[in-house]
Design a protein around this motif. Structure first.
Motif, mmCIF file in Angstrom:
data_model
loop_
_atom_site.group_PDB
_atom_site.id
_atom_site.type_symbol
_atom_site.label_atom_id
_atom_site.label_comp_id
_atom_site.label_asym_id
_atom_site.label_seq_id
_atom_site.Cartn_x
_atom_site.Cartn_y
_atom_site.Cartn_z
ATOM 1 N N GLU A 71 0.811 -1.223 0.000
ATOM 2 C CA GLU A 71 0.000 0.000 0.000
ATOM 3 C C GLU A 71 0.842 1.270 0.000
ATOM 4 O O GLU A 71 0.543 2.240 0.691
ATOM 5 C CB GLU A 71 -0.964 0.009 1.192
ATOM 6 N N LEU A 72 1.895 1.272 -0.798
ATOM 7 C CA LEU A 72 2.710 2.476 -0.948
ATOM 8 C C LEU A 72 2.006 3.434 -1.909
ATOM 9 O O LEU A 72 1.556 3.019 -2.977
ATOM 10 C CB LEU A 72 4.098 2.137 -1.495
ATOM 11 N N PRO A 73 1.902 4.709 -1.550
ATOM 12 C CA PRO A 73 1.260 5.663 -2.458
ATOM 13 C C PRO A 73 2.144 5.957 -3.670
ATOM 14 O O PRO A 73 3.369 6.029 -3.558
ATOM 15 C CB PRO A 73 1.081 6.919 -1.605
ATOM 16 N N VAL A 74 1.515 6.110 -4.817
ATOM 17 C CA VAL A 74 2.227 6.443 -6.047
ATOM 18 C C VAL A 74 2.785 7.853 -5.891
ATOM 19 O O VAL A 74 2.120 8.746 -5.367
ATOM 20 C CB VAL A 74 1.281 6.368 -7.265
ATOM 21 N N ALA A 75 4.025 8.056 -6.342
ATOM 22 C CA ALA A 75 4.693 9.351 -6.207
ATOM 23 C C ALA A 75 5.017 9.925 -7.582
ATOM 24 O O ALA A 75 5.129 9.198 -8.567
ATOM 25 C CB ALA A 75 5.981 9.197 -5.404
ATOM 26 N N GLU A 76 5.168 11.232 -7.629
ATOM 27 C CA GLU A 76 5.603 11.916 -8.847
ATOM 28 C C GLU A 76 7.120 11.798 -8.956
ATOM 29 O O GLU A 76 7.814 11.680 -7.951
ATOM 30 C CB GLU A 76 5.210 13.401 -8.784
ATOM 31 N N VAL A 77 7.625 11.858 -10.170
ATOM 32 C CA VAL A 77 9.069 11.847 -10.378
ATOM 33 C C VAL A 77 9.633 13.140 -9.778
ATOM 34 O O VAL A 77 9.155 14.224 -10.105
ATOM 35 C CB VAL A 77 9.413 11.766 -11.881
ATOM 36 N N PRO A 78 10.622 13.044 -8.878
ATOM 37 C CA PRO A 78 11.162 14.260 -8.262
ATOM 38 C C PRO A 78 11.908 15.121 -9.272
ATOM 39 O O PRO A 78 12.472 14.614 -10.240
ATOM 40 C CB PRO A 78 12.110 13.731 -7.179
ATOM 41 N N LEU A 79 11.912 16.432 -9.038
ATOM 42 C CA LEU A 79 12.529 17.362 -9.982
ATOM 43 C C LEU A 79 14.026 17.157 -10.124
ATOM 44 O O LEU A 79 14.590 17.368 -11.180
ATOM 45 C CB LEU A 79 12.266 18.806 -9.534
ATOM 46 N N HIS A 80 14.682 16.738 -9.052
ATOM 47 C CA HIS A 80 16.138 16.601 -9.118
ATOM 48 C C HIS A 80 16.577 15.292 -9.760
ATOM 49 O O HIS A 80 17.757 15.035 -9.928
ATOM 50 C CB HIS A 80 16.747 16.708 -7.720
ATOM 51 N N TYR A 81 15.614 14.455 -10.142
ATOM 52 C CA TYR A 81 15.949 13.162 -10.728
ATOM 53 C C TYR A 81 16.362 13.346 -12.181
ATOM 54 O O TYR A 81 15.703 14.007 -12.965
ATOM 55 C CB TYR A 81 14.733 12.233 -10.661
ATOM 56 N N TYR A 82 17.472 12.749 -12.546
ATOM 57 C CA TYR A 82 17.958 12.812 -13.917
ATOM 58 C C TYR A 82 17.686 11.488 -14.605
ATOM 59 O O TYR A 82 17.973 10.436 -14.064
ATOM 60 C CB TYR A 82 19.459 13.092 -13.949
ATOM 61 N N TYR A 83 17.161 11.536 -15.814
ATOM 62 C CA TYR A 83 16.857 10.328 -16.566
ATOM 63 C C TYR A 83 18.147 9.542 -16.803
ATOM 64 O O TYR A 83 19.201 10.108 -16.995
ATOM 65 C CB TYR A 83 16.193 10.682 -17.893
ATOM 66 N N ASN A 84 18.043 8.229 -16.770
ATOM 67 C CA ASN A 84 19.144 7.285 -16.930
ATOM 68 C C ASN A 84 20.068 7.247 -15.733
ATOM 69 O O ASN A 84 21.154 6.723 -15.799
ATOM 70 C CB ASN A 84 19.973 7.568 -18.196
ATOM 71 N N TYR A 85 19.661 7.813 -14.600
ATOM 72 C CA TYR A 85 20.487 7.833 -13.393
ATOM 73 C C TYR A 85 20.867 6.430 -12.943
ATOM 74 O O TYR A 85 22.010 6.158 -12.657
ATOM 75 C CB TYR A 85 19.712 8.560 -12.287
ATOM 76 N N GLU A 86 19.899 5.496 -12.896
ATOM 77 C CA GLU A 86 20.172 4.146 -12.421
ATOM 78 C C GLU A 86 21.148 3.426 -13.324
ATOM 79 O O GLU A 86 21.921 2.610 -12.891
ATOM 80 C CB GLU A 86 18.889 3.296 -12.347
ATOM 81 N N ARG A 87 21.094 3.714 -14.587
ATOM 82 C CA ARG A 87 21.923 2.974 -15.520
ATOM 83 C C ARG A 87 23.379 3.384 -15.445
ATOM 84 O O ARG A 87 24.223 2.793 -16.062
ATOM 85 C CB ARG A 87 21.365 3.135 -16.916
ATOM 86 N N THR A 88 23.682 4.417 -14.651
ATOM 87 C CA THR A 88 25.065 4.833 -14.473
ATOM 88 C C THR A 88 25.577 4.453 -13.094
ATOM 89 O O THR A 88 26.620 4.921 -12.684
ATOM 90 C CB THR A 88 25.190 6.353 -14.659
ATOM 91 N N LEU A 89 24.870 3.619 -12.369
ATOM 92 C CA LEU A 89 25.266 3.249 -11.014
ATOM 93 C C LEU A 89 26.343 2.173 -10.976
ATOM 94 O O LEU A 89 26.744 1.747 -9.918
ATOM 95 C CB LEU A 89 24.053 2.737 -10.224
ATOM 96 N N GLY A 90 26.803 1.719 -12.090
ATOM 97 C CA GLY A 90 27.828 0.691 -12.103
ATOM 98 C C GLY A 90 27.245 -0.699 -12.129
ATOM 99 O O GLY A 90 27.850 -1.645 -11.652
ATOM 100 N N THR A 91 26.069 -0.868 -12.706
ATOM 101 C CA THR A 91 25.424 -2.177 -12.723
ATOM 102 C C THR A 91 26.164 -3.166 -13.605
ATOM 103 O O THR A 91 25.976 -4.359 -13.471
ATOM 104 C CB THR A 91 23.964 -2.063 -13.216
ATOM 105 N N GLU A 92 27.043 -2.671 -14.480
ATOM 106 C CA GLU A 92 27.782 -3.598 -15.325
ATOM 107 C C GLU A 92 28.758 -4.435 -14.510
ATOM 108 O O GLU A 92 29.193 -5.494 -14.943
ATOM 109 C CB GLU A 92 28.521 -2.860 -16.449
#
Length: 191
Positions: A71-92
């Motif tokens: 039952e977590l409420p849906v949230a808006e994307v925060p303004l400081h979030y940059y697209y593709n942020y997760e993909r640069t976390l070193g997941t490779e």
């Protein structure tokens, strides 16, 4: 000393420490603008929510789990979030146990999906993205890089009285069952 002399000396001494003419010069105005911009950025960034990211096997099952069961409420994307942020976390660099090798359909879904956003706490949001591999016996695996995030989710699971089993505390790893009796493995990954 008369009033005029006292008034003049008072302002003269004040002017020595606070040069009004240089304050309103071009350089003084630029310094004031930069200082106010720095203060505004500091206020914006300190009030921005912390974003935790979890990679999952199936976004629809994740939606049913986080939005339905927890039952977590849906949230808006925060303004400081940059697209593709997760993909640069070193997941490779992650073990293939946690991340699938991208097939054409998985890679397309990973690129085209913005994922799911939920409000985890007052100033913390949860971003769910696709990209994790299935676990043992095709378990739904939810991979997270942050211990605090998984602890918050575990507390939510406990408060909802869902069936769960803690397998390991460091790094945190636990199993939880959803409504359809699917086993979801919550795994912390150390970077």
């Amino acid at each position: 000393m008369d009033f005029e002399t006292n008034f003049f000396l008072h302002h003269y001494y004040l002017g020595m420490f606070l040069p009004i003419d240089s304050l309103f010069s071009t350089q003084g105005i630029m310094v004031m603008l930069l200082a106010s911009y720095g203060l505004a950025m500091w206020m914006f960034l300190t009030s921005a929510p912390k974003v935790y990211t979890i990679m999952v096997c199936d976004l629809e099952i994740a939606r049913q789990f986080y939005q339905g069961l927890l039952e977590l409420p849906v949230a808006e994307v925060p303004l400081h979030y940059y697209y593709n942020y997760e993909r640069t976390l070193g997941t490779e660099a992650l073990d293939s146990l946690y991340i699938t090798t991208p097939s054409p359909t998985t890679a397309a879904a990973f690129r085209n999906s913005d994922g799911l956003w939920y409000q985890l706490k007052r100033n913390a949001q949860l971003h769910i993205i696709a990209g994790a591999s299935y676990g043992h016996k095709n378990r739904q695996r939810h991979v997270c890089f942050d211990h605090e995030c998984l602890e918050d989710i575990l507390m939510r699971v406990q408060s909802r009285r869902l069936k769960y089993k803690i397998r390991r505390n460091q790094p945190l790893n636990f199993l939880v069952k959803d409504i359809e009796e699917r086993v979801i493995e919550m795994t912390e990954v150390n970077n």
